[in-house]
Design a protein around this motif. Sequence first.
Motif, PDB file in Angstrom:
ATOM      1  N   ASN A  35      32.642  58.311  26.730  1.00  0.00           N
ATOM      2  CA  ASN A  35      34.084  58.117  26.731  1.00  0.00           C
ATOM      3  C   ASN A  35      34.423  56.660  27.039  1.00  0.00           C
ATOM      4  OD1 ASN A  35      34.878  60.898  26.302  1.00  0.00           O
ATOM      5  ND2 ASN A  35      34.119  61.289  28.367  1.00  0.00           N
ATOM      6  N   THR A  36      35.552  56.230  26.541  1.00  0.00           N
ATOM      7  CA  THR A  36      36.003  54.858  26.759  1.00  0.00           C
ATOM      8  C   THR A  36      37.355  54.892  27.473  1.00  0.00           C
ATOM      9  OG1 THR A  36      34.915  54.195  24.707  1.00  0.00           O
ATOM     10  CG2 THR A  36      36.451  52.635  25.681  1.00  0.00           C
ATOM     11  N   TYR A  37      37.451  54.140  28.561  1.00  0.00           N
ATOM     12  CA  TYR A  37      38.663  54.079  29.354  1.00  0.00           C
ATOM     13  C   TYR A  37      39.165  52.630  29.392  1.00  0.00           C
ATOM     14  CZ  TYR A  37      36.175  58.230  31.110  1.00  0.00           C
ATOM     15  OH  TYR A  37      35.476  59.403  31.204  1.00  0.00           O
ATOM     16  N   LEU A  38      40.467  52.459  29.495  1.00  0.00           N
ATOM     17  CA  LEU A  38      41.058  51.126  29.536  1.00  0.00           C
ATOM     18  C   LEU A  38      41.896  50.965  30.795  1.00  0.00           C
ATOM     19  CD1 LEU A  38      41.655  48.403  28.051  1.00  0.00           C
ATOM     20  CD2 LEU A  38      43.690  49.528  27.134  1.00  0.00           C
ATOM     21  N   TYR A  39      41.665  49.870  31.513  1.00  0.00           N
ATOM     22  CA  TYR A  39      42.497  49.529  32.665  1.00  0.00           C
ATOM     23  C   TYR A  39      43.338  48.304  32.323  1.00  0.00           C
ATOM     24  CZ  TYR A  39      44.084  48.523  37.371  1.00  0.00           C
ATOM     25  OH  TYR A  39      44.878  48.320  38.459  1.00  0.00           O
ATOM     26  N   LEU A  40      44.640  48.407  32.560  1.00  0.00           N
ATOM     27  CA  LEU A  40      45.500  47.240  32.388  1.00  0.00           C
ATOM     28  C   LEU A  40      46.661  47.310  33.377  1.00  0.00           C
ATOM     29  CD1 LEU A  40      47.671  47.454  29.143  1.00  0.00           C
ATOM     30  CD2 LEU A  40      46.471  49.414  30.095  1.00  0.00           C
ATOM     31  N   MET A 249      37.847  46.055  42.873  1.00  0.00           N
ATOM     32  CA  MET A 249      38.130  45.383  41.610  1.00  0.00           C
ATOM     33  C   MET A 249      39.628  45.188  41.474  1.00  0.00           C
ATOM     34  SD  MET A 249      37.206  46.695  37.734  1.00  0.00           S
ATOM     35  CE  MET A 249      35.483  46.901  38.139  1.00  0.00           C
ATOM     36  N   ALA A 250      40.010  44.055  40.907  1.00  0.00           N
ATOM     37  CA  ALA A 250      41.415  43.786  40.603  1.00  0.00           C
ATOM     38  C   ALA A 250      41.507  43.187  39.219  1.00  0.00           C
ATOM     39  CB  ALA A 250      42.022  42.838  41.629  1.00  0.00           C
ATOM     40  N   SER A 251      42.524  43.592  38.466  1.00  0.00           N
ATOM     41  CA  SER A 251      42.731  43.062  37.119  1.00  0.00           C
ATOM     42  C   SER A 251      44.222  43.096  36.804  1.00  0.00           C
ATOM     43  CB  SER A 251      41.961  43.893  36.090  1.00  0.00           C
ATOM     44  OG  SER A 251      42.293  43.501  34.768  1.00  0.00           O
ATOM     45  N   GLU A 258      46.017  33.677  28.248  1.00  0.00           N
ATOM     46  CA  GLU A 258      45.157  34.773  27.810  1.00  0.00           C
ATOM     47  C   GLU A 258      43.746  34.491  28.317  1.00  0.00           C
ATOM     48  OE1 GLU A 258      44.812  37.102  23.678  1.00  0.00           O
ATOM     49  OE2 GLU A 258      44.019  35.068  23.611  1.00  0.00           O
ATOM     50  N   LEU A 259      43.292  35.320  29.266  1.00  0.00           N
ATOM     51  CA  LEU A 259      42.015  35.070  29.919  1.00  0.00           C
ATOM     52  C   LEU A 259      41.179  36.342  29.945  1.00  0.00           C
ATOM     53  CD1 LEU A 259      43.381  33.059  32.976  1.00  0.00           C
ATOM     54  CD2 LEU A 259      42.198  32.099  30.994  1.00  0.00           C
ATOM     55  N   GLU A 260      39.876  36.161  29.915  1.00  0.00           N
ATOM     56  CA  GLU A 260      38.971  37.311  30.008  1.00  0.00           C
ATOM     57  C   GLU A 260      39.127  37.961  31.376  1.00  0.00           C
ATOM     58  OE1 GLU A 260      34.563  38.048  28.488  1.00  0.00           O
ATOM     59  OE2 GLU A 260      34.626  36.707  30.227  1.00  0.00           O
ATOM     60  N   GLY A 261      39.335  39.259  31.375  1.00  0.00           N
ATOM     61  CA  GLY A 261      39.543  39.987  32.608  1.00  0.00           C
ATOM     62  C   GLY A 261      40.957  40.498  32.750  1.00  0.00           C
ATOM     63  N   GLU A 262      41.834  40.132  31.812  1.00  0.00           N
ATOM     64  CA  GLU A 262      43.211  40.619  31.899  1.00  0.00           C
ATOM     65  C   GLU A 262      43.276  42.118  31.628  1.00  0.00           C
ATOM     66  OE1 GLU A 262      45.564  38.470  29.118  1.00  0.00           O
ATOM     67  OE2 GLU A 262      44.475  39.182  27.359  1.00  0.00           O
ATOM     68  N   VAL A 263      42.277  42.672  30.985  1.00  0.00           N
ATOM     69  CA  VAL A 263      42.089  44.114  30.871  1.00  0.00           C
ATOM     70  C   VAL A 263      40.610  44.401  31.141  1.00  0.00           C
ATOM     71  CG1 VAL A 263      43.961  44.428  29.202  1.00  0.00           C
ATOM     72  CG2 VAL A 263      41.625  44.066  28.385  1.00  0.00           C
ATOM     73  N   VAL A 264      40.302  45.646  31.458  1.00  0.00           N
ATOM     74  CA  VAL A 264      38.910  46.036  31.701  1.00  0.00           C
ATOM     75  C   VAL A 264      38.610  47.280  30.865  1.00  0.00           C
ATOM     76  CG1 VAL A 264      37.146  46.607  33.400  1.00  0.00           C
ATOM     77  CG2 VAL A 264      39.097  45.172  34.062  1.00  0.00           C
ATOM     78  N   ILE A 265      37.501  47.244  30.144  1.00  0.00           N
ATOM     79  CA  ILE A 265      37.081  48.367  29.307  1.00  0.00           C
ATOM     80  C   ILE A 265      35.896  49.059  29.976  1.00  0.00           C
ATOM     81  CG2 ILE A 265      36.175  49.056  27.058  1.00  0.00           C
ATOM     82  CD1 ILE A 265      37.540  46.533  25.911  1.00  0.00           C
ATOM     83  N   GLU A 276      29.933  52.043  32.964  1.00  0.00           N
ATOM     84  CA  GLU A 276      29.791  50.596  32.798  1.00  0.00           C
ATOM     85  C   GLU A 276      31.149  50.003  32.445  1.00  0.00           C
ATOM     86  OE1 GLU A 276      27.021  50.429  29.601  1.00  0.00           O
ATOM     87  OE2 GLU A 276      25.273  50.829  30.867  1.00  0.00           O
ATOM     88  N   TRP A 277      31.331  48.732  32.708  1.00  0.00           N
ATOM     89  CA  TRP A 277      32.610  48.094  32.403  1.00  0.00           C
ATOM     90  C   TRP A 277      32.387  46.630  32.061  1.00  0.00           C
ATOM     91  CZ3 TRP A 277      31.044  49.900  37.120  1.00  0.00           C
ATOM     92  CH2 TRP A 277      30.801  48.939  38.117  1.00  0.00           C
ATOM     93  N   ARG A 278      33.385  46.099  31.372  1.00  0.00           N
ATOM     94  CA  ARG A 278      33.351  44.667  31.064  1.00  0.00           C
ATOM     95  C   ARG A 278      34.781  44.141  31.030  1.00  0.00           C
ATOM     96  NH1 ARG A 278      34.556  43.776  25.629  1.00  0.00           N
ATOM     97  NH2 ARG A 278      34.368  45.600  24.266  1.00  0.00           N
ATOM     98  N   PRO A 279      35.023  43.023  31.678  1.00  0.00           N
ATOM     99  CA  PRO A 279      36.326  42.368  31.578  1.00  0.00           C
ATOM    100  C   PRO A 279      36.550  41.919  30.141  1.00  0.00           C
ATOM    101  CG  PRO A 279      35.016  41.469  33.386  1.00  0.00           C
ATOM    102  CD  PRO A 279      34.105  42.304  32.558  1.00  0.00           C
ATOM    103  N   SER A 280      37.768  42.042  29.654  1.00  0.00           N
ATOM    104  CA  SER A 280      38.040  41.686  28.268  1.00  0.00           C
ATOM    105  C   SER A 280      39.421  41.037  28.171  1.00  0.00           C
ATOM    106  CB  SER A 280      37.954  42.932  27.380  1.00  0.00           C
ATOM    107  OG  SER A 280      37.990  42.588  26.018  1.00  0.00           O
TER     108      SER A 280
END
Length: 288
Positions: A35-40, A249-251, A258-265, A276-280
Amino acid sequence: MIKTLDVHQLLFFMLLVGLLFDGCEAAGHRDQSTNTYLYLSHTRADELSNDLIAGVAAVDYHRYDMRWLGGDLLFRTSESEASLRQLDDIFQLSNVSTLWSLGNHDCGDRALLGQFTQRPSFYSHHQNGITFLVLDTEVTANQIEGAQLELFQQVCDTLSRSTHLILLHHHLLWLIDGAVLERQANEISNGPIGECRFCLRGQNNFYSDLYPVLQRVRQKGIEVMCIGGDAGTHSVYFEHETADGIRFMASGMNKERELEGEVVIFRHRQATGELEWRPSILRVLPGH
């Protein structure tokens, strides 16, 4: 001329086909169980327009199995039904797979918020082997107390089968540790340490009442993550793991950069429990 296979060749051929079929089936199973989750968070643009940062509305959020929202979605999120209807069209606010920890810019009209979310401002949720605690850091000025603290303790004390416990919250309560993290607080948190309405309060009960309970959860072999959304203005992404193996973690998004880490996948393999996760960055998400 067609050559006839002998018995040994035929058995080898059947075995090879079987292995290939099993491999394809296993691969298909792995795909289905990932599954894929998005944090913003901090998706607000400016006060005059009371709108989202450019590009946020264009993302295809249906592509994600869950949407985790960290708060401060608009400058005045709940000032009108029109504002919340816009967010509902984008994020499906009442969907069980949309989890929203309210920020200080969100909770002006809590009754109206409840009409759209169909949930209280703090609650627990279990999905895909993960237990979530969605906290409300605004209701009592960064303190987690009363019914909210009781819910937190009850969920943590009875937790046994989950692979992860994830706390979703807005203000970065865990920065106030009296040590290394606190010295970085004003560079990470949107709100400075202080006593104003939007500030990160200089005193809270995270380390006195919540952290010891989280330590016990971690000792059970359950991964513990605390994800806060009051970021973006100074730092769009921050991550820290304590000596106890608890991850902070904070995002959050920045309206000007526009910077890497403004959302997390996040990618979650249910079969193994791996998360697992990666800043995007926003522009790489589906729909752009």
